[in-house]
Scaffold this motif. Sequence first.
Motif, PDB file in Angstrom:
ATOM      1  N   LEU A 182       0.832  -1.208   0.000  1.00 13.11           N
ATOM      2  CA  LEU A 182       0.000   0.000   0.000  1.00 13.11           C
ATOM      3  C   LEU A 182       0.867   1.260   0.000  1.00 13.11           C
ATOM      4  O   LEU A 182       0.588   2.220  -0.736  1.00 13.11           O
ATOM      5  CB  LEU A 182      -0.924  -0.011   1.221  1.00 13.11           C
ATOM      6  CG  LEU A 182      -1.846   1.198   1.398  1.00 13.11           C
ATOM      7  CD1 LEU A 182      -2.819   1.311   0.233  1.00 13.11           C
ATOM      8  CD2 LEU A 182      -2.610   1.100   2.723  1.00 13.11           C
ATOM      9  N   CYS A 226       2.430   1.590  -3.496  1.00 15.72           N
ATOM     10  CA  CYS A 226       1.427   1.951  -4.499  1.00 15.72           C
ATOM     11  C   CYS A 226       1.018   3.417  -4.379  1.00 15.72           C
ATOM     12  O   CYS A 226       0.814   4.103  -5.389  1.00 15.72           O
ATOM     13  CB  CYS A 226       0.200   1.049  -4.385  1.00 15.72           C
ATOM     14  SG  CYS A 226       0.458  -0.606  -5.062  1.00 15.72           S
ATOM     15  N   THR A 227       0.897   3.908  -3.135  1.00 13.29           N
ATOM     16  CA  THR A 227       0.564   5.326  -2.935  1.00 13.29           C
ATOM     17  C   THR A 227       1.662   6.219  -3.507  1.00 13.29           C
ATOM     18  O   THR A 227       1.380   7.186  -4.235  1.00 13.29           O
ATOM     19  CB  THR A 227       0.379   5.625  -1.434  1.00 13.29           C
ATOM     20  OG1 THR A 227      -0.628   4.757  -0.902  1.00 13.29           O
ATOM     21  CG2 THR A 227      -0.032   7.075  -1.217  1.00 13.29           C
ATOM     22  N   ILE A 268      -3.914   8.511  -8.856  1.00 15.47           N
ATOM     23  CA  ILE A 268      -3.522   8.342  -7.445  1.00 15.47           C
ATOM     24  C   ILE A 268      -4.536   7.449  -6.715  1.00 15.47           C
ATOM     25  O   ILE A 268      -4.161   6.406  -6.161  1.00 15.47           O
ATOM     26  CB  ILE A 268      -3.345   9.700  -6.742  1.00 15.47           C
ATOM     27  CG1 ILE A 268      -2.227  10.502  -7.426  1.00 15.47           C
ATOM     28  CG2 ILE A 268      -3.019   9.499  -5.251  1.00 15.47           C
ATOM     29  CD1 ILE A 268      -2.063  11.925  -6.897  1.00 15.47           C
ATOM     30  N   PRO A 269      -5.849   7.808  -6.711  1.00 16.72           N
ATOM     31  CA  PRO A 269      -6.793   6.891  -6.052  1.00 16.72           C
ATOM     32  C   PRO A 269      -6.893   5.532  -6.744  1.00 16.72           C
ATOM     33  O   PRO A 269      -7.121   4.518  -6.087  1.00 16.72           O
ATOM     34  CB  PRO A 269      -8.137   7.642  -6.118  1.00 16.72           C
ATOM     35  CG  PRO A 269      -7.969   8.672  -7.172  1.00 16.72           C
ATOM     36  CD  PRO A 269      -6.524   9.038  -7.154  1.00 16.72           C
ATOM     37  N   ILE A 294      -3.961   3.330  -5.508  1.00 17.22           N
ATOM     38  CA  ILE A 294      -4.222   2.982  -4.103  1.00 17.22           C
ATOM     39  C   ILE A 294      -5.286   1.887  -4.031  1.00 17.22           C
ATOM     40  O   ILE A 294      -5.166   0.906  -3.281  1.00 17.22           O
ATOM     41  CB  ILE A 294      -4.655   4.226  -3.301  1.00 17.22           C
ATOM     42  CG1 ILE A 294      -3.483   5.210  -3.174  1.00 17.22           C
ATOM     43  CG2 ILE A 294      -5.171   3.832  -1.916  1.00 17.22           C
ATOM     44  CD1 ILE A 294      -3.865   6.546  -2.569  1.00 17.22           C
TER      45      ILE A 294
END
Length: 459
Positions: free
Chosen positions: A94, A97-98, A140-141, A144
Amino acid sequence: MQLKNYTKEFRYNWKLAAPVMMGMLGHTFVSLVDNIMVGQLGTAQLAAVSLGNSFVFIAMSLGIGFSTAITPLVAEADAEKDFSKGKSSFKHGLFLCTAIGVLLFLLLYLAKPLMHFMKQPKEVVALAMPYLDLVAFSLIPLVIFQAFKQFSDGLSMTKYPMYATILSNVINIILNYVLIFGKFGFPEMGIVGAAYGTLISRIAMVWYMWYLLRNKEKSKNFVTHIKFFVLDTLMLKRIINLGTPSALQMFFEVAIFTGAIWLSGLLGKNPQAANQIALNLSSMTFMVATGLSVAAMVRVGNQKGLKNYFELRRIAFSIFLFGIILATVFALFFILLHKQLPLIYLDLNDAANFIDNSEVVSIASKLLLIAAFFQISDSIQVVMLGALRGLQDVKIPMFLVFFSYWIVGFPICWILGKEDAYGSFGIWIGLLVGLSVAAILLYIRFNHLTKKLIAEGEK
């Protein structure tokens, strides 16, 4: 070995893969809705969405490809019943990935001026610029979300990403309608409205995915009380070592299709719009194969954790066979309906755009015949990639994919795709050859590795 030893796995494979397929189809459905609604505005707007998304798809491939490292690690930990290993894999995935999502947005924002140097139609570039700003930020989202999705898949909880994607699609359709066409008092924003719909729906998708996992007994302890910045260097390295080749594998494949978009743009806005239609329809069926690829990754990862290599091979080949059967059905679907399917996107009764629309439909219908033939190659290569990721074998497949698409496939696209050769049809012949070579080489790789593991286990 009898055929039933493979076919008996179909039901469980489908149960595991179907929610993944629906979730992946949901992502593609966002693009489908955008294309259908934007297509009502004209071929220039449709080509602009195609051009803008060509940049986004390249960046997205890196983010999604990298996130696939999480699934086999979590699946292996789940089989071993090792909670701390599973949570560490998710947390570090996580975090990475962010960071990658932010980096990809910045790179896309800085890469926008490249559009002016790509010999694309000027009206298309002018329309694509503002669209790209917002869709790039939505990466970005999206990346995530991919971290949550791959974690959930690793625990064999494949339904929850599907639910989140369905919510995202509902939001996207509503926002597209009101923002593209200016309904219910909202301003008429054209393709920028489609970009806002994509961004807002992806933010909602992340929140809902986290909400679902937090409220499930099996996953809640993984996704709560995360010490986000307390990091283990060894785990970061392990995910990077797995994720980077996986990201490049997906990048090489997506990049050749993106190259096809750019080569189509050199032929004009109508060939580019036709390419977008054929690519969008092909993407819908590809997501079914992608669902089977995730099932292969999860099930192979589980068997690797149990060190049961004979079962690992049998299960992988059952998914492989299932994929070929479904791909054959899709191939027949494209052949039988190749003239009708492009009409979903464009209105031939539109007198003002009749000539452009007719040309786009004519080109797209021919491209769908090629798309029919590469259904089987595409299914084989993506399922084999999933199985190899489940084995955590990513580096050699990365080179095989690069060779297939960029040493073999793209030169054919370039040579046959020129205006004085076969045009758009020639570009897609190159795609078919690249996918077929990849399918053969990845099958050979998986076959060799699993035989070797079984032989070593018998010693």
